[in-house]
Design an enzyme around this catalytic site. Sequence first.
Site, PDB file in Angstrom:
ATOM      1  N   SER A  49       1.668  10.935  -3.045  1.00  0.00           N
ATOM      2  CA  SER A  49       1.930  11.615  -4.693  1.00  0.00           C
ATOM      3  C   SER A  49       1.230  11.491  -5.738  1.00  0.00           C
ATOM      4  CB  SER A  49       2.867  10.220  -5.350  1.00  0.00           C
ATOM      5  OG  SER A  49       4.112   9.764  -4.368  1.00  0.00           O
ATOM      6  N   HIS A  77       4.481  18.301  -1.149  1.00  0.00           N
ATOM      7  CA  HIS A  77       4.715  17.067  -1.417  1.00  0.00           C
ATOM      8  C   HIS A  77       6.622  16.667  -1.421  1.00  0.00           C
ATOM      9  CE1 HIS A  77       4.951  14.166  -5.135  1.00  0.00           C
ATOM     10  NE2 HIS A  77       5.254  13.116  -4.463  1.00  0.00           N
ATOM     11  N   GLU A  86       6.407  20.018  -3.654  1.00  0.00           N
ATOM     12  CA  GLU A  86       5.488  20.688  -4.323  1.00  0.00           C
ATOM     13  C   GLU A  86       3.796  20.882  -3.752  1.00  0.00           C
ATOM     14  OE1 GLU A  86       4.151  17.276  -6.411  1.00  0.00           O
ATOM     15  OE2 GLU A  86       3.946  18.682  -8.687  1.00  0.00           O
TER      16      GLU A  86
HETATM   17  N1  LIG Z   1       9.069   6.699  -1.746  1.00  0.00           N
HETATM   18  C1  LIG Z   1       8.976   7.655  -2.807  1.00  0.00           C
HETATM   19  O1  LIG Z   1       9.702   8.354  -3.261  1.00  0.00           O
HETATM   20  C2  LIG Z   1       7.553   8.774  -2.318  1.00  0.00           C
HETATM   21  C3  LIG Z   1       8.084  10.553  -3.079  1.00  0.00           C
HETATM   22  C4  LIG Z   1       6.977  11.323  -2.437  1.00  0.00           C
HETATM   23  C5  LIG Z   1       5.756  11.261  -1.998  1.00  0.00           C
HETATM   24  N2  LIG Z   1       5.702   9.556  -1.317  1.00  0.00           N
HETATM   25  C6  LIG Z   1       4.680   9.329  -0.720  1.00  0.00           C
HETATM   26  O2  LIG Z   1       4.669   9.263   0.580  1.00  0.00           O
HETATM   27  C7  LIG Z   1       3.882   8.467   0.926  1.00  0.00           C
HETATM   28  C8  LIG Z   1       4.813   7.363   1.991  1.00  0.00           C
HETATM   29  O3  LIG Z   1       5.628   6.659   0.996  1.00  0.00           O
HETATM   30  P1  LIG Z   1       6.842   6.113   1.616  1.00  0.00           P
HETATM   31  O4  LIG Z   1       7.295   5.788  -0.196  1.00  0.00           O
HETATM   32  O5  LIG Z   1       7.575   6.812   2.491  1.00  0.00           O
HETATM   33  O6  LIG Z   1       5.409   4.846   1.907  1.00  0.00           O
HETATM   34  P2  LIG Z   1       6.456   3.723   2.454  1.00  0.00           P
HETATM   35  O7  LIG Z   1       6.365   1.691   2.471  1.00  0.00           O
HETATM   36  O8  LIG Z   1       8.105   3.568   2.414  1.00  0.00           O
HETATM   37  O9  LIG Z   1       6.097   4.049   4.531  1.00  0.00           O
HETATM   38  C9  LIG Z   1       5.412   4.313   4.984  1.00  0.00           C
HETATM   39  C10 LIG Z   1       4.863   3.684   6.354  1.00  0.00           C
HETATM   40  O10 LIG Z   1       3.960   4.328   6.531  1.00  0.00           O
HETATM   41  C11 LIG Z   1       2.983   3.292   7.935  1.00  0.00           C
HETATM   42  N3  LIG Z   1       1.748   3.036   8.179  1.00  0.00           N
HETATM   43  C12 LIG Z   1       1.205   2.758   7.705  1.00  0.00           C
HETATM   44  N4  LIG Z   1      -0.191   2.891   8.172  1.00  0.00           N
HETATM   45  C13 LIG Z   1      -0.329   3.891   9.252  1.00  0.00           C
HETATM   46  C14 LIG Z   1      -1.107   3.977   9.920  1.00  0.00           C
HETATM   47  N5  LIG Z   1      -2.371   3.916   9.919  1.00  0.00           N
HETATM   48  N6  LIG Z   1      -0.671   4.749  11.392  1.00  0.00           N
HETATM   49  C15 LIG Z   1       1.264   5.283  10.648  1.00  0.00           C
HETATM   50  N7  LIG Z   1       1.686   4.585  10.101  1.00  0.00           N
HETATM   51  C16 LIG Z   1       1.545   4.099   8.946  1.00  0.00           C
HETATM   52  C17 LIG Z   1       3.801   1.781   6.906  1.00  0.00           C
HETATM   53  O11 LIG Z   1       4.389   0.601   8.011  1.00  0.00           O
HETATM   54  C18 LIG Z   1       4.846   2.531   6.739  1.00  0.00           C
HETATM   55  O12 LIG Z   1       6.346   2.081   7.493  1.00  0.00           O
HETATM   56  C19 LIG Z   1       3.159   8.025  -0.033  1.00  0.00           C
HETATM   57  O13 LIG Z   1       2.318   8.389   0.237  1.00  0.00           O
HETATM   58  C20 LIG Z   1       3.868   7.812  -1.074  1.00  0.00           C
HETATM   59  O14 LIG Z   1       3.258   7.986  -2.379  1.00  0.00           O
HETATM   60  C21 LIG Z   1       6.408   8.395  -1.909  1.00  0.00           C
END
Ligand SMILES: NC(=O)c1ccc[n+]([C@@H]2O[C@H](COP(=O)([O-])OP(=O)(O)OC[C@H]3O[C@@H](n4cnc5c(N)ncnc54)[C@H](O)[C@@H]3O)[C@@H](O)[C@H]2O)c1
Length: 295
Positions: free
Chosen positions: A118, A139, A151
């Site tokens: 993000s 993104h 994005e």
């Molecule tokens: N939540 C949102 O609305 C949103 C929107 C756009 C982008 N993002 C971005 O997307 C990414 C993920 O966010 P999220 O909300 O899905 O987080 P989340 O916490 O729901 O999920 C993250 C997952 O990554 C896994 N993980 C951690 N380390 C790992 C590794 N070494 N290998 C494999 N898996 C691993 C975790 O076990 C978890 O299941 C982040 O970079 C976040 O900034 C989030």
Amino acid sequence: MKNISVIGAGTMGNGIAHVFAQNGYTVNLIDLSEDSLVAGIVNITKNLDRLLVKEKITETIKNATLTNINTFTSTEKGVKNADLVVEAATENEDLKLKIFKAIDQFAPKNAILATNTSSISITKIASATNRPEKVIGMHFMNPVPIMKLVEIIRGYSTSDQVTKTIMDLSLRLKKTPLEVNDYPGFVANRILMPMLNEAIETLYNGVAGVYEIDNVMKLGMGHPMGPLQLADFIGLDICLSILNVMYDGFKNSKYAPCPLLVNMVQAGKLGIKSGEGFYDYSESKKAIKISNRFI
Ligand SMILES: NC(=O)c1ccc[n+]([C@@H]2O[C@H](COP(=O)([O-])OP(=O)(O)OC[C@H]3O[C@@H](n4cnc5c(N)ncnc54)[C@H](O)[C@@H]3O)[C@@H](O)[C@H]2O)c1
């Protein structure tokens, strides 16, 4: 492009895997534990069922989508045949640098490496690899199967060819890609996060309660969701790390996270995913009870 590896089966990763699989790509979904992978597949199945009920997909498409997804707890095995890797692991710079070092080592030399970060610098993430011209930001927005925008963030060294490939691929996923440059928060979060932080600050200062703040923005500004509810939906830990990246990157106090947000994350109140944030989700994700603890 045929084989897509998605790293992280959380909120975003399972949505990204879903969208690629529904559009006919073979997806290798990777997470640290079997439990996380099972939770991801359960969520994809629920989202497919919703689309089925709304007659947006057929039973055949639902089954084909699920068949297109394989799961792995080993990054090495999960990326070895990838044409594209999309990393959607936890928003943490050190973690992402480690993951990119590993996928650079294990993915085929011509594979494109994308991150769904993000806010973390694409240029910095690319520096952990020996192929910075093939590293790009992809993104997606939450919920991925519904939201149209992707994005597309060009790092300092991202090539024109890789950018074009990812723009075209996003169109094939029936998304709308928009190209932006690599500065903290890119465009989406540079504009969104200060607004969410200000809503939290408004609550913290006792100007109004959760219900009032959210409904001022819903009823008065036509936002489909109030800012506090949206912060819960995104994840308060994610909001905090994005604000910290912008605060560090611009050295500007306008991005300083509200102390209430910091406290809530430290207390493990992360929003929907932990069962409580500004709202209480303990009974049902739909029946939101308002917590006035903070006012
Ligand atoms: N939540 C949102 O609305 C949103 C929107 C756009 C982008 N993002 C971005 O997307 C990414 C993920 O966010 P999220 O909300 O899905 O987080 P989340 O916490 O729901 O999920 C993250 C997952 O990554 C896994 N993980 C951690 N380390 C790992 C590794 N070494 N290998 C494999 N898996 C691993 C975790 O076990 C978890 O299941 C982040 O970079 C976040 O900034 C989030």
